[in-house]
Design an enzyme around this catalytic site. Structure first.
Site, short mmCIF file in Angstrom:
data_model
loop_
_atom_site.label_atom_id
_atom_site.label_comp_id
_atom_site.label_asym_id
_atom_site.label_seq_id
_atom_site.Cartn_x
_atom_site.Cartn_y
_atom_site.Cartn_z
N ASP A 1 6.27 4.79 -1.37
CA ASP A 1 7.58 5.41 -1.14
C ASP A 1 8.73 4.77 -1.91
OD1 ASP A 1 8.20 3.05 0.36
OD2 ASP A 1 7.39 3.97 2.17
N CYS B 1 1.39 15.16 -15.52
CA CYS B 1 0.55 16.30 -15.87
C CYS B 1 -0.81 15.78 -16.32
CB CYS B 1 1.20 17.10 -17.01
SG CYS B 1 0.09 18.37 -17.66
N GLY C 1 2.73 -4.23 9.04
CA GLY C 1 2.61 -2.78 9.15
C GLY C 1 1.41 -2.19 8.45
N SER C 2 0.32 -2.93 8.41
CA SER C 2 -0.90 -2.37 7.82
C SER C 2 -2.03 -2.40 8.84
CB SER C 2 -1.32 -3.15 6.58
OG SER C 2 -2.57 -2.67 6.11
N GLN D 1 0.85 -1.20 0.00
CA GLN D 1 0.00 0.00 0.00
C GLN D 1 0.88 1.24 0.00
OE1 GLN D 1 -2.08 -2.05 3.46
NE2 GLN D 1 -3.59 -0.53 2.89
N CYS E 1 -1.46 17.12 -20.28
CA CYS E 1 -0.75 16.60 -21.46
C CYS E 1 -0.09 15.24 -21.21
CB CYS E 1 0.30 17.60 -21.94
SG CYS E 1 1.80 17.66 -20.93
N ALA F 1 2.43 -3.08 14.86
CA ALA F 1 2.67 -2.46 16.17
C ALA F 1 1.47 -2.58 17.10
CB ALA F 1 3.05 -0.99 15.96
N GLU F 2 0.28 -2.64 16.50
CA GLU F 2 -0.92 -2.74 17.35
C GLU F 2 -1.89 -3.73 16.73
OE1 GLU F 2 -1.93 1.40 17.43
OE2 GLU F 2 -2.77 1.37 15.42
N HIS G 1 -1.31 1.40 -4.47
CA HIS G 1 -1.71 2.80 -4.40
C HIS G 1 -0.79 3.70 -5.22
CE1 HIS G 1 -3.94 1.78 -0.41
NE2 HIS G 1 -4.58 1.36 -1.46
P1 NAD Z 1 -1.86 2.95 8.21
O1 NAD Z 1 -1.14 4.23 8.40
O2 NAD Z 1 -3.33 2.94 8.14
O3 NAD Z 1 -1.45 1.90 9.35
C1 NAD Z 1 -0.14 1.68 9.69
C2 NAD Z 1 -0.09 0.56 10.71
O4 NAD Z 1 1.26 0.28 10.98
C3 NAD Z 1 -0.76 0.91 12.05
O5 NAD Z 1 -1.65 -0.14 12.41
C4 NAD Z 1 0.42 1.01 13.03
O6 NAD Z 1 0.12 0.50 14.30
C5 NAD Z 1 1.45 0.12 12.37
N1 NAD Z 1 2.85 0.47 12.66
C6 NAD Z 1 3.38 1.69 12.94
N2 NAD Z 1 4.72 1.59 13.08
C7 NAD Z 1 5.03 0.28 12.91
C8 NAD Z 1 6.26 -0.44 12.95
N3 NAD Z 1 7.44 0.15 13.17
N4 NAD Z 1 6.20 -1.78 12.72
C9 NAD Z 1 5.03 -2.40 12.48
N5 NAD Z 1 3.84 -1.76 12.44
C10 NAD Z 1 3.84 -0.44 12.64
O7 NAD Z 1 -1.23 2.32 6.92
P2 NAD Z 1 -1.83 1.43 5.77
O8 NAD Z 1 -2.57 0.29 6.35
O9 NAD Z 1 -0.71 1.18 4.85
O10 NAD Z 1 -2.90 2.34 5.00
C11 NAD Z 1 -2.78 3.72 4.87
C12 NAD Z 1 -2.62 4.29 3.47
O11 NAD Z 1 -1.63 5.26 3.60
C13 NAD Z 1 -2.12 3.41 2.43
O12 NAD Z 1 -3.11 3.37 1.51
C14 NAD Z 1 -0.86 4.08 1.82
O13 NAD Z 1 -1.09 4.33 0.46
C15 NAD Z 1 -0.74 5.37 2.51
N6 NAD Z 1 0.55 5.73 3.15
C16 NAD Z 1 1.73 5.37 2.60
C17 NAD Z 1 2.94 5.71 3.22
C18 NAD Z 1 4.24 5.29 2.60
O14 NAD Z 1 4.32 5.14 1.39
N7 NAD Z 1 5.28 5.05 3.40
C19 NAD Z 1 2.92 6.40 4.41
C20 NAD Z 1 1.69 6.80 4.96
C21 NAD Z 1 0.51 6.42 4.31
ZN ZN Z 2 1.42 19.27 -19.32
#
Ligand code: NAD
Ligand code: ZN
Length: 247
Positions: A102, A125, A190-191, A99, A128, A217-218, A117
Site C-alpha cells: 500500500d 503492461c 501485524g503479520s 508484506q 509492452c 492483534a492475535e 510483495h
Molecule cells: P494477514 O492478513 O495474513 O494477517 C494480518 C494480521 O494482522 C492478522 O494476524 C491480524 O490478527 C493482525 N491484525 C489485524 N489488525 C491489526 C492491528 N490493528 N494491529 C496489529 N495486528 C493486527 O497479513 P500478512 O501476514 O501481511 O499476509 C497477507 C498478505 O496480504 C501479504 O502477503 C500482503 O501482500 C497482502 N496484503 C496487503 C495489504 C496491504 O498492503 N495493506 C492488505 C491485505 C493483504
Molecule cells: Zn502495452
C-alpha cells in the site's frame, strides 16, 4: 510490563529490523487478508490473487481490485506507521521489510522500505512493459473494464504486486534475509506469519541471535520464539513504545 520491556529492547538496537504485515494498515482502513473481518473470509484467495486466474480473466481480477484500489489509494498512514518512521529516524531501525503493497510506510516518512510483495501504486503492461500510476488506471476503471494499455492496447495490465504463482522479487528477498542475519532486534508487527517466504525473515533473525518482539492483534505461530509478545493494535502499541523510548 511488556510495553516497558519492548521499549527497553528497542532502545538497545544497533541493527534493528521490522517486518510488517497487513495488520499495520488495518487502522488506516485497509482490510487484512486473514484475521477478523479479513478479506479471505469473503473471497477465495487463489481465485482472486493468482497469476493464473489474472491471465485467464483480467476482468474478474479488476472487478475485485477496483474496490480495494479505491480504499488503498485513499488511505493515510496511521500512528503505527508514524511510530516506525520515528524509530528509523532515531536510529533504532535500519529498515522495514513489508508484506504490504500500500505504500503507507513511505508516506509516513520511512526511508528504507523493502517491499517483499511489490507495490500496488504502479501498474505494468505485460505485453509492452509500459508502467503507469495505479491512480491513473483507477480513474479509467470507471469507464473501461478491463483497463487497456495506452501504448499497445493490451488488456493485460497488472498491478506491480506479486500474485500467487509469481516468483518473489529476488533483490528484495536477498536484502531482507541479509538484514535479518545482521539484526540484533527483530520487531514483527501485524503479520499472521503464515505467508512464506516472508515469514522466513524473523526466523533467520532469531536463528542469528536477534531478540524478537511480536506485536499483533492475535497470537502468531512465532510467539514462542519472541522475548516480548504484545497482543494489541499496532496503531496504539507502537506510539506508546516510541513515547517510552523518547524517540
Ligand atoms: P494477514 O492478513 O495474513 O494477517 C494480518 C494480521 O494482522 C492478522 O494476524 C491480524 O490478527 C493482525 N491484525 C489485524 N489488525 C491489526 C492491528 N490493528 N494491529 C496489529 N495486528 C493486527 O497479513 P500478512 O501476514 O501481511 O499476509 C497477507 C498478505 O496480504 C501479504 O502477503 C500482503 O501482500 C497482502 N496484503 C496487503 C495489504 C496491504 O498492503 N495493506 C492488505 C491485505 C493483504
Ligand atoms: Zn502495452
Amino acid at each position: 510490563m511488556s510495553l516497558e520491556r519492548a521499549a527497553e529492547l528497542v532502545a538497545t538496537a544497533q541493527h534493528g529490523l521490522a517486518l510488517t504485515g497487513a495488520g499495520v494498515s488495518a487502522e488506516s482502513g485497509i482490510p487484512t487478508f486473514r484475521g477478523e473481518g479479513g478479506l479471505w473470509t469473503k473471497y477465495d484467495p487463489v481465485k482472486v490473487s493468482s497469476i493464473e486466474s489474472f491471465l485467464a480473466d483480467p476482468t474478474s481480477y479488476w472487478s475485485v481490485s477496483k474496490d480495494r484500489g479505491r480504499v488503498a489509494l485513499a488511505a493515510r498512514p496511521n500512528p503505527g506507521h508514524m511510530a516506525l518512521a520515528a524509530m528509523e529516524a532515531a536510529g533504532y531501525l535500519v529498515a522495514i521489510v513489508t508484506q504490504n503493497t500500500d505504500g503507507l510506510h513511505q508516506d509516513a516518512g520511512s526511508k528504507r522500505v523493502i517491499e517483499l510483495h511489490g507495490s500496488g501504486r504502479m501498474v505494468r503492461c505485460l505485453e509492452c512493459g509500459r508502467l503507469e500510476a495505479r491512480s491513473e488506471v483507477q480513474t479509467r476503471l470507471e469507464v473501461e473494464m478491463p483497463p487497456r494499455c495506452l501504448t499497445c492496447g493490451s488488456a493485460f495490465l497488472k498491478p506491480t504486486v506479486i500474485l500467487f504463482g509469481e516468483p518473489m522479487p529476488a533483490a528484495a528477498m536477498h536484502d531482507a534475509l541479509e538484514l535479518a542475519g545482521q539484526a540484533d532486534v527483530m520487531l514483527v508487527v501485524g503479520s499472521s506469519l503464515v505467508v512464506h517466504p516472508a515469514a522466513e525473515v524473523p526466523l533467520v533473525a532469531v536463528r542469528a541471535g536477534a531478540r524478537m518482539i511480536v506485536i499483533n492483534a492475535e497470537p502468531t505461530p512465532f510467539d514462542r520464539f519472541a522475548e516480548v509478545v504484545i497482543h494489541g493494535r499496532s496503531g496504539e502499541v507502537l506510539p506508546q513504545i516510541v513515547a517510552l523510548i523518547g524517540a
